[in-house]
Every structure is written in structure tokens, then in C-alpha cells.
Design a protein around this motif. Structure first.
Motif, PDB file in Angstrom:
ATOM      1  N   LEU A 157      42.167  28.484  43.515  1.00 43.74           N
ATOM      2  CA  LEU A 157      42.110  29.939  43.309  1.00 43.74           C
ATOM      3  C   LEU A 157      42.294  30.697  44.614  1.00 43.74           C
ATOM      4  O   LEU A 157      42.984  31.722  44.659  1.00 43.74           O
ATOM      5  CB  LEU A 157      40.776  30.324  42.667  1.00 43.74           C
ATOM      6  N   VAL A 186      37.294  31.224  36.557  1.00 37.66           N
ATOM      7  CA  VAL A 186      37.888  30.388  35.519  1.00 37.66           C
ATOM      8  C   VAL A 186      36.792  29.595  34.831  1.00 37.66           C
ATOM      9  O   VAL A 186      35.916  29.025  35.496  1.00 37.66           O
ATOM     10  CB  VAL A 186      38.946  29.424  36.116  1.00 37.66           C
ATOM     11  N   ALA A 192      37.941  35.895  41.319  1.00 39.28           N
ATOM     12  CA  ALA A 192      38.700  35.032  40.412  1.00 39.28           C
ATOM     13  C   ALA A 192      37.717  34.084  39.743  1.00 39.28           C
ATOM     14  O   ALA A 192      36.992  33.359  40.427  1.00 39.28           O
ATOM     15  CB  ALA A 192      39.752  34.245  41.187  1.00 39.28           C
ATOM     16  N   TYR A 210      45.696  37.027  27.613  1.00 35.05           N
ATOM     17  CA  TYR A 210      44.900  38.067  28.268  1.00 35.05           C
ATOM     18  C   TYR A 210      44.413  39.110  27.261  1.00 35.05           C
ATOM     19  O   TYR A 210      45.023  39.337  26.215  1.00 35.05           O
ATOM     20  CB  TYR A 210      45.695  38.713  29.400  1.00 35.05           C
ATOM     21  N   THR A 269      45.520  21.877  37.635  1.00 34.33           N
ATOM     22  CA  THR A 269      44.302  22.564  38.074  1.00 34.33           C
ATOM     23  C   THR A 269      43.630  21.744  39.165  1.00 34.33           C
ATOM     24  O   THR A 269      43.861  20.541  39.297  1.00 34.33           O
ATOM     25  CB  THR A 269      43.334  22.782  36.897  1.00 34.33           C
ATOM     26  N   ALA A 275      47.865  31.393  28.564  1.00 31.55           N
ATOM     27  CA  ALA A 275      46.791  32.333  28.889  1.00 31.55           C
ATOM     28  C   ALA A 275      46.975  33.578  28.034  1.00 31.55           C
ATOM     29  O   ALA A 275      47.994  34.271  28.137  1.00 31.55           O
ATOM     30  CB  ALA A 275      46.838  32.693  30.370  1.00 31.55           C
ATOM     31  N   VAL A 334      39.474  32.834  31.484  1.00 32.05           N
ATOM     32  CA  VAL A 334      39.388  33.485  32.795  1.00 32.05           C
ATOM     33  C   VAL A 334      38.724  34.846  32.629  1.00 32.05           C
ATOM     34  O   VAL A 334      38.724  35.432  31.542  1.00 32.05           O
ATOM     35  CB  VAL A 334      40.782  33.675  33.445  1.00 32.05           C
ATOM     36  N   ARG A 335      38.136  35.326  33.712  1.00 30.32           N
ATOM     37  CA  ARG A 335      37.652  36.700  33.759  1.00 30.32           C
ATOM     38  C   ARG A 335      37.758  37.162  35.218  1.00 30.32           C
ATOM     39  O   ARG A 335      36.806  37.091  35.983  1.00 30.32           O
ATOM     40  CB  ARG A 335      36.220  36.836  33.248  1.00 30.32           C
ATOM     41  N   HIS A 336      38.949  37.616  35.587  1.00 26.77           N
ATOM     42  CA  HIS A 336      39.176  38.101  36.941  1.00 26.77           C
ATOM     43  C   HIS A 336      38.734  39.562  37.024  1.00 26.77           C
ATOM     44  O   HIS A 336      38.974  40.341  36.090  1.00 26.77           O
ATOM     45  CB  HIS A 336      40.650  37.961  37.312  1.00 26.77           C
TER      46      HIS A 336
END
Length: 263
Positions: free
Chosen positions: A244, A226, A224, A176, A163, A174, A209-211
Motif C-alpha cells: 500500500l 484493506v 489506505a 466501489y 497482494t 473492486a 477496502v475503505r480508503h
């Protein structure tokens, strides 16, 4: 593999040029080259140092991808095991120190596309989550710091990456459509989202995450987002914003390229 020239990057409300994103990618390619060169059986092109001096990013990117494909996911996972084990211990400790989160956010404006927000997000998720040779190459090529990105079960993606700003690669999964302990919320100005938790192999949640994708007048806007443990220094959060920009710049470019979705 190039980022679409029409994409517009925004970080903290300010536009970020493609040159800044490519310069970040260039520096990370140099670092990743050093990591890969230490792995058993790796032999880079004798021209790599020349490409570094010339800042030939396209050639560097292609050569790093060649080496990653040659090594294979299992080999890279094995070679990096000691580093990821240490990084995961640090991640778990950081998560224990604070229940609060810091957000690393990058927004990308996507003009001149016929795709809807849902179609764009669906295409990105398809590339990230459907395992085949084409997607493997795209996923390893979207960011120098990607070593493993593959679906291991429904809605669960194995990730081994460095990262932004971290000295060590992290190995996590991850999950989802899992919003457990997520602090971020869905912004109603967007239309669709892909939330998820980042978990270690033992199930420990270390972030998420919440894209999100929506319309902004006659363009699409991709956010994007995180979530990291709040104890991480701000410079790591800022570095990950460029991480990102790099990976989603490439992913979005691949998603709007119809050639990647023709049977």
C-alpha cells in the motif's frame, strides 16, 4: 516516476522511511521480472541484471513498465490465468473458513499541497478508474505487482495483482461504493472515503477496502485500508502494508502533480 520526497509514511503508528518502501519495491521488481520473463515473446534489456546489481530502481521500473505495455493487459491476464485460478480458489476457501477480517492499514501524510481531501481522493480515483493511455501507464507503474487495473463498468475496477506476501497473483473486481460485508467503519476524523468490496468474477466477496482522506492540521492524511480474511497469516498483512505504501505513494505523487491533470 518517483514518490514525492515530502510524503511521510506511517505503519502501525511508526514512521517508515522512503528507503524501506523503495527497498520493498526493489525486491518485488526482481520477483516480477522473473514472472514476466517466462511469458511468451518477452525480451528484457540485456542491462537489467546490471541494474539489479546497481539497485537502479528507476531503470528497473521503466523496463518492467515497457514489458507490461508491450505484452498488453489481455496477454498478461491470459499468461497468469492458471496462477490466478488457483489463488482465487484459495481466496474463496479462506473466506469460507472465517467471516472475520484483518485490516492492512498504511497512512500517508501529504504536506504542502493546495488540494482538499476531496480533490486528492477524486484525482486518485480518476487515475485508477478512467481508462486512457496515461492512466494505464501510471497504474501499471505504481507497483511492480500490478498487471491489470482498469475500469470495466461504473464504479467497478478489474484488478489482477499480487497482494503483499502472497505467492500467487489474484484476479478480482473492486466494487466501489459497495459496503456489503465490510467490517471497517468510516473514521470521523477523515472527511471523505472510497469504500468498496473485493469480489471474484462469480460475485464472491473476498475482502474490501475503505480508503479515507482528511485534514491533520496543515497537512492532508490519507489512510489506505484493506480488509482480508482473518485466516491469512500476519506476515501477509504486514507485507501488504508496504504494498500500500508503494502504490499509494506513487498514486498520491501522481495526483498532486498538476501536469497529470492538464488538458
Amino acid at each position: 516516476m518517483k514518490i514525492n520526497n515530502e510524503l511521510i509514511f506511517e505503519i502501525n503508528g511508526e514512521k517508515v522511511t522512503h528507503d524501506i518502501v523503495y527497498n520493498w519495491e526493489y525486491k518485488r521488481m526482481i520477483a516480477v521480472h522473473k514472472t514476466l520473463a517466462k511469458m511468451e515473446g518477452v525480451k528484457f534489456s540485456p542491462y537489467f541484471d546490471k541494474w539489479v546489481k546497481e539497485k537502479n530502481i528507476d531503470a528497473m521500473r521503466s523496463e518492467i513498465l515497457r514489458i507490461k505495455i508491450q505484452l498488453g493487459i489481455e496477454k498478461m491476464r491470459s499468461e497468469l490465468k492458471a496462477k490466478t485460478k488457483l489463488a482465487n480458489i484459495i481466496s474463496k476457501f479462506s473466506n469460507v473458513l472465517s467471516n472475520k477480517r484483518k485490516f492492512s492499514i498504511t497512512e500517508i501524510v501529504v504536506p504542502n499541497t493546495n488540494l482538499t481531501p476531496k480533490e486528492l481522493l477524486d484525482r486518485i480515483i480518476e487515475i485508477m478508474m478512467v481508462n486512457n493511455d496515461k492512466h494505464l501507464e501510471i497504474n501499471l507503474n505504481t507497483n511492480p505487482d500490478h498487471y491489470v487495473l482498469q475500469e470495466v463498468s461504473d464504479d467497478v475496477q478489474e484488478v489482477l495483482e499480487t497482494t503483499g506476501g502472497s505467492p500467487l497473483p489474484t484476479h478480482f473486481f473492486a466494487h466501489y461504493n459497495d459496503e456489503e460485508k465490510l467490517v471497517s467503519t468510516f473514521d470521523p476524523k477523515f472527511e471523505v472515503q472510497a469504500p468498496g468490496t473485493a469480489r471474484l468474477e462469480d460475485g464472491t466477496i473476498i475482502g474490501g477496502v475503505r480508503h479515507q482522506v482528511g485534514r491533520d492540521k496543515d497537512v492532508l492524511r490519507f489512510r489506505a485500508l484493506v480488509e482480508f480474511p482473518a485466516v491469512l497469516p500476519n506476515y501477509m498483512i504486514k507485507e501488504h502494508q508496504l504494498h500500500l505504501a508503494c502504490e499509494f505513494g506513487h498514486w498520491i505523487s501522481a495526483a498532486i502533480d498538476d501536469n497529470n491533470f492538464k488538458s
